[in-house]
Design a protein around this motif. Sequence first.
Motif, PDB file in Angstrom:
ATOM      1  N   THR A   1       0.830  -1.205   0.000  1.00  0.00           N
ATOM      2  CA  THR A   1       0.000   0.000   0.000  1.00  0.00           C
ATOM      3  C   THR A   1       0.865   1.255   0.000  1.00  0.00           C
ATOM      4  O   THR A   1       0.609   2.212  -0.743  1.00  0.00           O
ATOM      5  CB  THR A   1      -0.926   0.020   1.233  1.00  0.00           C
ATOM      6  N   ASN A   2       1.910   1.240   0.834  1.00  0.00           N
ATOM      7  CA  ASN A   2       2.787   2.410   0.922  1.00  0.00           C
ATOM      8  C   ASN A   2       3.638   2.595  -0.331  1.00  0.00           C
ATOM      9  O   ASN A   2       3.943   3.735  -0.713  1.00  0.00           O
ATOM     10  CB  ASN A   2       3.663   2.291   2.168  1.00  0.00           C
ATOM     11  N   ILE A   3       4.008   1.505  -0.969  1.00  0.00           N
ATOM     12  CA  ILE A   3       4.744   1.603  -2.235  1.00  0.00           C
ATOM     13  C   ILE A   3       3.863   2.238  -3.300  1.00  0.00           C
ATOM     14  O   ILE A   3       4.282   3.151  -4.020  1.00  0.00           O
ATOM     15  CB  ILE A   3       5.226   0.208  -2.681  1.00  0.00           C
ATOM     16  N   LEU A   4       2.621   1.786  -3.389  1.00  0.00           N
ATOM     17  CA  LEU A   4       1.695   2.348  -4.373  1.00  0.00           C
ATOM     18  C   LEU A   4       1.394   3.812  -4.075  1.00  0.00           C
ATOM     19  O   LEU A   4       1.274   4.629  -4.996  1.00  0.00           O
ATOM     20  CB  LEU A   4       0.402   1.539  -4.394  1.00  0.00           C
ATOM     21  N   ALA A   5       1.293   4.156  -2.788  1.00  0.00           N
ATOM     22  CA  ALA A   5       1.030   5.548  -2.415  1.00  0.00           C
ATOM     23  C   ALA A   5       2.190   6.442  -2.849  1.00  0.00           C
ATOM     24  O   ALA A   5       1.976   7.523  -3.407  1.00  0.00           O
ATOM     25  CB  ALA A   5       0.808   5.659  -0.909  1.00  0.00           C
TER      26      ALA A   5
END
Length: 267
Positions: A47-51
Amino acid sequence: MAKAKETVSRTLIVALVLSVVFSVVVSTAAVSLRPAQIKNQNLDIKTNILAAAGMLQSGDSADDIEEAFARFDVRLLDLDSGDFVEPSDVGVEDPMKYDMYKAASDPQMSTNIPSSEDKAGIKRRPNVAKIFTLTENDELVRVVLPVHGYGLWSTLYGFVSLEGDANTIEGLGFYDHAETPGLGGEVDNPRWKSQWVGKEVYGDELEEPQIRLVKGGVSAGASEREHKVDALSGATLTSRGVEQLVNYWMGDRGYAPFLKKLREGEV
């Protein structure tokens, strides 16, 4: 007296039996919940990578996140040479299972950083990093790089996403820190994070990273505005930490050898 001793013995036996039973219950629960915990941890990282990459949409489900993340290639990178290495070189079969932060604590898998060079305050750096690349039509369009470094109260862990030119920032985000809420904790503020989009890590010579966090804000007519971001209000030391950790990881001891090869088409 004998009866009293018998009562004490029974009490101790009951306490011992209950302790064993509770220990078994707790251990069983921990083991049974572990797969779910690992799954949630992996989902959080994705999720944080995509964000950071600007690819996370409001309301995305777990399936949406998994589908979007599947577009990335997970690669292991030798930081000294800037070349990719095989998972087997670091003792794993799946690159996602490689833990670069655990490796940083292993003298055989990491490098001590002299204090004069340790701008990020991390003391040791893993020899191999885990990065995430996105290719479309045989062309690199995104590369997401893990970064970490010390702020005021804590080590901040996050990701920097670069465009395919290996210079322009698509996003920056931290997923773990203990900075002061309302001050250094504003690294989580979407408005502040949005300022990073479009900034350039390197100058015209594409050598030394040039990122600066400016106290009082970046004016419209400021020189080299493409490298500057507003400092966090009331959080000078956290701002300095963010500036230094980004420049450290974008420098020669971090990802610079790899990014240079990307720009020159050598990887």
